[in-house]
Structure formats: C-alpha cells, structure tokens
Design an enzyme around this catalytic site. Structure first.
Site, mmCIF file in Angstrom:
data_model
loop_
_atom_site.group_PDB
_atom_site.id
_atom_site.type_symbol
_atom_site.label_atom_id
_atom_site.label_comp_id
_atom_site.label_asym_id
_atom_site.label_seq_id
_atom_site.Cartn_x
_atom_site.Cartn_y
_atom_site.Cartn_z
ATOM 1 C CB SER A 20 30.258 27.115 30.193
ATOM 2 O OG SER A 20 31.413 27.702 29.630
ATOM 3 C CE LYS B 192 33.012 28.701 32.252
ATOM 4 N NZ LYS B 192 32.590 29.777 31.350
ATOM 5 C CE1 TYR C 97 36.531 26.394 32.076
ATOM 6 C CE2 TYR C 97 37.962 26.738 30.174
ATOM 7 C CZ TYR C 97 36.743 26.906 30.800
ATOM 8 O OH TYR C 97 35.734 27.578 30.159
ATOM 9 C CE1 TYR D 64 28.886 32.498 30.676
ATOM 10 C CE2 TYR D 64 27.511 31.626 28.948
ATOM 11 C CZ TYR D 64 28.532 31.472 29.848
ATOM 12 O OH TYR D 64 29.175 30.275 29.916
ATOM 13 C CB VAL E 15 30.027 26.980 23.555
ATOM 14 C CG1 VAL E 15 30.080 28.419 24.020
ATOM 15 C CG2 VAL E 15 31.260 26.214 24.006
#
Ligand code: GLN
Length: 477
Positions: free
Chosen positions: A64, A67, A195, A247, A265
């Site tokens: 991630s 992103k 992705y 998050y 992750v």
C-alpha cells in the site's frame, strides 16, 4: 568516519528491535515466508544523502505504500479537479480494505483500497475492453514513474503479483462495487490487475527514503535533480498521508509522530518531514491495523528523539552556512613571541570559520556537520560561529558537541563562537530536563564534557584559542 546520525539510527533500531509483537501478513504464502525479524531504517536528507542501518538493502513488496504514488500519477495526468470528482480526501477511520464510499459514492480517500483501485483505473483508457498488453504498457509507465521517484530502476515480484491476483476476492468485490456505482470508466478487472501489479513492486528502505525525500522536496528527486511530479501534487500527497496514511488513529499519529506517512502490509513505512527529509522503515510484523509494529515505533522515536515532528515550530527550518573563510586576512595577535608569530603566519589557512544562521534543528545540524566532515582535511581548527542562531534543539546541540569530540579524536579541534550563550542555555535547559525529557542520547554520545571547552563569547577569543592549539602542535613536534 561514522557520523553522529548513524549513532542515532543505531540507537533507535536497538530500542525498537526488542519488540517482537505483531504478525507478518499471511494472506499469501510469499508474504508469510519473509524473515519476521527483518528490520531496516533509512533516512534521505534534502540533498539526497542517505543514512541507513540494518536491512536497508533487503527488498520487500511495496504494497500500500504504492497508493500515494499512483495517486500522484493520476493527479499529474488528469489534474486535481478531475481526480477529486472521483476520489475524496476524508479520512475513513476504517480498515484499509473496508468496502466503503462517501455519500457521493466516491471512495473516501486514495489511501484505502477502494480509492487506490480507483486511482489505478484512472491511468487506464476509458474503455470497457482493455487488452492485457494495454495494462502491461500502463504498468511500464507506472514503473517508470515509481523509479523516477526512487532514483533506481524498480522491478515487480512476479510471484507476489501472481498470488495477489489469485487471492484478491475482497479487492475484486471492491472494484465490482465501484463499477456497479458507475465509478469506473474502465474494466474493473483491468484496474485490479494494475493495482495488484503496483502492490508487487519491490523496494528497499533506501528507496522509500528517497521517494519520501522527493515528496518532501516538492516533487524534485534530490538524488537526480529531476522533477518527478509537481509541487502541487506533493502538497496533496502530504495532506492525504497526514490524514489518511496510517489508517485508523490519524489523530494519534499526527499528535504522537507528526510525520505524513504511508504503510504497507509488506512491512514498509514511508514517512516525510516536509521540506526536509524522507524516511523508509521495514519490519514485517504488523499490528492489528496492518502497520509495521517496529516501523511505527521507529517513526515515533525519530520524531521525539530527533525533533522531527512537522509542527516542531522553528522560523527557519534549514540552517544555512552563511559563509566559510580561513583567517588569512586576520592579523596574528601581538601577544606571541616573534618566533611564534612567524609560525602562526604560516598556518592561517589551517583555521576555518563556518558562520551558521537559522534555527539549529536536526536537519540543519546534520547538513552543517556533514560539510565540516567533508572539509576535514582542509583545516586543523574549525570555528563554528553561531551568533545568528537563535534556537538550538537538544539533539542539534548533542550533535555539535559530538562533532567536537570527533575532531579531538583525529587531533583537530572544533571551537564555537556563541556570543549569546545559546549552547550554554540549551545545556542548562537540558540538565533541568524540561525541554526534552524523551531525548534518548545514544550510548556513545553520553558523557561528553559538560563544561563545554572551546565555546567562546567572541571570535577574537576563539582565534587566540586556535593559535594556542596550533602552537602546541608545533612545539610538540
Ligand atoms: N495488496 C494488499 C491489498 O490490496 C495491500 C494492502 C496494504 O498494504 N495495506 O490488500
């Protein structure tokens, strides 16, 4: 010469390494198979210099942390307005893979999977049939972009990619939900494919630190000097990383760490101190939010121990070296004997003065001291003049004093001209332990001489001290 910054990084790594809590991601076998104790830390400062420690050369998948980069690409290609119509910028307060959208049916932000899949979709042609080789072509462009941000050719981990694609039911659900809202202009499977590929790109903590420094630098990669994206895009990335990057618990992150950041992750965290530096951390054991346990702790320590919180308010974030000169133009004082004066005249160029200005925080001290280290063969005495420094951070003070010790160790000398007693005041304050109770001074920097030898109130006094030092070396020969 190992620098004082290395000592701090080592100390932070040692402090965090004892924590063995958390679990490595196990939703695909490749992630479950990594060494759970892997731990790397890198820092890239504004001129591209990298400090790293531990497993900083070990590659892991970006996951991630990709992103913000894909979001940056979409912003650069389509413009802010077009992207904002599709993806919100509100923190979701939910898990990264939550199937959630706002009341306009937009993903709440680009840092959760829904927003990231949508950002990836924006890079693809707006047609319902996207050929595989079209996805591959766009992915090549994406790798080019990521590589420009990292200043290194990055590559995909084919096995991770195959596994991500095979197991991604939840992401597929997210993409198809978005599609059912009419949010995707392209085929959902093509967006997903892109992705999964972007998540499978391999990076090191050095790479993440350089990407972070590029964001810190307004889009200009400090190692290549090339503009990877615009200043406006950098500002947008910093904003969403601040509010949505870690998050849940954005408020806790901003108050406790105060560095815009993004985790993945795979165990990576990228953090940025705007205008100053980028940080990369890797440690694959994750907390319940999917953030690296040690990575979070390392960021906490960097912020508190090195004073890197973005709201650590100083007027000038970057100390500058105003001027550097030797003392050839300054007459030898009258108090020496004729022979001594004769000798001193032969070595005026061995005394260098560095005049600093600004607020001396970690970043400023780091760049000034690195300059002193780089010049070390050119002088016997370095006089650091800080009359234009108004504030000195505890960590910067420790670094300056450690530099003095480093020079002592190689038979040279550092002197400080501090007319307003800024160093003295900071030492006194530190003794009272009010200014930085959390300051963990690394073992090897503890116990420096608290009487502060060679700190002078005037330049004249410093020069006399320098002359004494040179004469002593002369007579000792
Ligand atoms: N590939 C992972 C996913 O899409 C990335 C998630 C993450 O790093 N938080 O679920």
């Amino acid at each position: 010469m190992s620098s004082h910054v290395d000592g701090y990084l080592r100390h932070i790594m040692d402090t965090c390494a004892v924590d063995r809590t958390g679990e490595v991601a196990d939703y695909i076998p490749e992630l479950a198979a990594v060494d759970p104790d892997g731990f790397g830390l890198s820092l890239c400062v504004h001129d591209g210099h990298i400090y790293s420690d531990g497993d900083s050369g070990v590659e892991f998948t970006i996951q991630s942390v990709s992103k913000p980069l894909t979001y940056a690409m979409a912003l650069g290609r389509l413009g802010v307005e077009a992207v904002d119509a599709k993806i919100g910028v509100e923190p979701s307060g939910e898990a990264f893979n939550e199937i959630s959208v706002d009341d306009r049916r937009r993903p709440k932000n680009p840092m959760i999977n829904a927003g990231a899949i949508l950002a990836a979709s924006l890079l693809l042609p707006p047609v319902r049939e996207v050929a595989d080789d079209m996805v591959a072509k766009v992915f090549d462009e994406l790798v080019d972009f990521y590589s420009a941000c990292a200043a290194r050719r990055l590559r995909i981990d084919e096995q991770v990619y195959a596994s991500e694609a095979a197991t991604g039911s939840r992401n597929r659900a997210i993409a198809y939900m978005l599609d059912s809202f009419g949010a995707l202009d392209t085929a959902p499977d093509a967006a997903l494919d892109l992705y999964y590929r972007q998540c499978s790109i391999r990076v090191t903590t050095d790479d993440l630190a350089v990407v972070g420094a590029t964001i810190a630098n307004g889009g200009v990669n400090p190692r290549t000097g090339r503009q990877a994206f615009s200043g406006q895009v950098a500002q947008r990335l910093l904003s969403v990383m601040t509010t949505c990057g870690m998050y849940d618990g954005a408020g806790d992150w901003v108050t406790g760490v105060g560095l815009p950041a993004k985790s993945g992750v795979g165990g990576g965290i990228l953090a940025v101190l705007p205008g100053q530096l980028g940080i990369g951390v890797y440690s694959p054991r994750l907390d319940e939010h999917g953030n690296s346990v040690r990575g979070v702790e390392a960021c906490r320590h960097l912020s508190s121990d090195l004073g890197l919180h973005m709201f650590n308010v100083t007027r000038e974030s970057r100390v500058t070296i105003r001027s550097v000169f030797d003392i050839s133009d300054i007459e030898v004082g009258p108090d020496w004997s004729e022979a001594e004066r004769g000798f001193l005249r032969t070595c005026r160029d061995r005394v260098r003065v560095y005049e600093l200005q600004g607020d001396l925080t970690f970043t400023g001290a780091e760049s000034a001291l690195r300059r002193l280290e780089a010049d070390i063969d050119d002088y016997a005495v370095a006089i650091v003049e800080i009359s234009r420094i108004d504030v000195i951070d505890p960590v910067a003070r420790t670094m300056v004093l450690a530099m003095k010790r480093t020079l002592d160790d190689v038979g040279k000398r550092a002197m400080i001209v501090d007319p307003d007693g800024v160093v003295r005041a900071s030492v006194d304050r530190h003794r009272r332990d009010t200014i930085a109770p959390n300051l963990n001074v690394p073992e090897d920097l503890r116990g420096f001489d608290p009487t502060l030898p060679h700190v002078h109130a005037t330049m004249d006094q410093a020069i006399v001290d320098a002359e004494e030092f040179l004469l002593k070396q002369f007579t000792d020969r």
